[in-house]
Design a protein around this motif. Structure first.
Motif, mmCIF file in Angstrom:
data_model
loop_
_atom_site.group_PDB
_atom_site.id
_atom_site.type_symbol
_atom_site.label_atom_id
_atom_site.label_comp_id
_atom_site.label_asym_id
_atom_site.label_seq_id
_atom_site.Cartn_x
_atom_site.Cartn_y
_atom_site.Cartn_z
ATOM 1 N N VAL A 1 0.825 -1.209 0.000
ATOM 2 C CA VAL A 1 0.000 0.000 0.000
ATOM 3 C C VAL A 1 0.861 1.261 0.000
ATOM 4 C CG1 VAL A 1 -1.945 -1.131 1.140
ATOM 5 C CG2 VAL A 1 -0.193 0.016 2.531
ATOM 6 N N HIS A 2 2.155 1.048 0.097
ATOM 7 C CA HIS A 2 3.102 2.157 0.130
ATOM 8 C C HIS A 2 4.450 1.591 -0.289
ATOM 9 C CE1 HIS A 2 5.722 5.308 1.867
ATOM 10 N NE2 HIS A 2 4.675 6.096 1.734
ATOM 11 N N VAL B 1 -2.371 4.713 2.504
ATOM 12 C CA VAL B 1 -2.222 4.120 1.176
ATOM 13 C C VAL B 1 -1.844 5.247 0.227
ATOM 14 C CG1 VAL B 1 -3.336 2.852 -0.700
ATOM 15 C CG2 VAL B 1 -3.991 2.401 1.670
#
Length: 270
Positions: A224-225, A258
């Motif tokens: 998500v990152h 996110v």
């Protein structure tokens, strides 16, 4: 159910007998022989080519690690489960690429878990070999239809769950902590180290983000990152942000951002 040819290696006769008895409940395990020392083991492995070897580490003269080292470059090394009474060897066992590691006296539940890992590994190996045979067959065809070849070769491969690790093993000061992957909430990077968050505990593992992603099932774990992987099953709330970013609230209350580069992950919740 295909038989798993298994060789038992230990210099203690009682240990060999005890392990042999415990393995009887696993119908696909076929014991093809036993060895009482390392040199016998090397000879037997080369001649009998077992699928699986239970290998005692501490044997006089030629120990379990020496057995594995002597096979490198000689033959395809079988799956190895190290067995020993001393947990001080655990780190070395995994650095020797053992499939698993059992402490004496071997517990039945722990043995069953190790056997299941063997089945998964052999299943994965069989799938790879089957695909290789298919491609070899296609190459030998005089005029294979180009449309059929394209369809076969470009079809996405659905990897079996056995490819992904059910556990993470954290080495710390000579000991190994085994973590159930399903219990992991999220993972974030700190240089060349991964911080594995399980409940209110954080474990440190030396590994890159790229390697870690390959070990985890993408149906459950998503990036998500740039430096964060989450367990989708642990997400309890999605909170959009005005600038196109988003926040995920996990079990326990942790909130993670996110980034816009990974916003497609949010589609899994909507």
């Amino acid at each position: 159910m295909a038989a798993i040819k298994t060789l038992l290696i230990d210099d203690e006769p009682l240990a060999l007998r005890g392990l042999s008895i415990r393995l009887q409940v696993h119908e696909d395990i076929t014991i093809i022989g036993t060895c009482a020392n390392g040199r016998e083991a090397v000879k037997a492995i080369k001649e009998q080519k077992p699928d699986l070897v239970f290998l005692d580490i501490q044997m006089p003269g030629f120990d379990g690690f020496s057995v594995v080292r002597s096979l490198v470059g000689e033959i395809e090394i079988p799956l190895v489960i190290f067995v020993t009474a001393y947990d001080q060897y655990a780190v070395d066992a995994f650095e020797a690429h053992a499939l698993d590691y059992l402490l004496k006296p071997v517990e039945e539940d722990r043995l069953a878990e190790a056997i299941e890992r063997v089945r998964d590994a052999l299943s994965q190996r069989a799938a790879v070999e089957q695909n290789a045979r298919l491609l070899e067959l296609l190459e030998k065809m005089d005029n294979p239809p180009s449309e059929a070849l394209t369809a076969i070769l470009e079809k996405p491969v659905e990897m079996p769950s056995a490819r992904f690790d059910p556990h993470l093993r954290i080495k710390d000061r000579g000991r190994i902590t085994i973590i159930d992957v399903a219990d992991v909430s999220y993972i974030d990077a700190a240089g060349d180290y991964m911080c594995i968050h399980v409940g209110d505990k954080t474990h440190i593992l030396r590994e890159t983000m790229k390697t870690m992603e390959k070990r985890l099932d993408p149906k459950v774990f998503q990036r998500v990152h740039r430096s964060t992987i989450i367990n989708l099953d642990k997400v309890k709330e999605v909170r959009p942000h005005a600038n196109g970013e988003c926040f995920l609230k996990l079990e326990g209350g942790t909130e993670l951002k996110v980034s816009r580069s990974y916003k497609d992950v949010i589609g899994r919740f909507l």
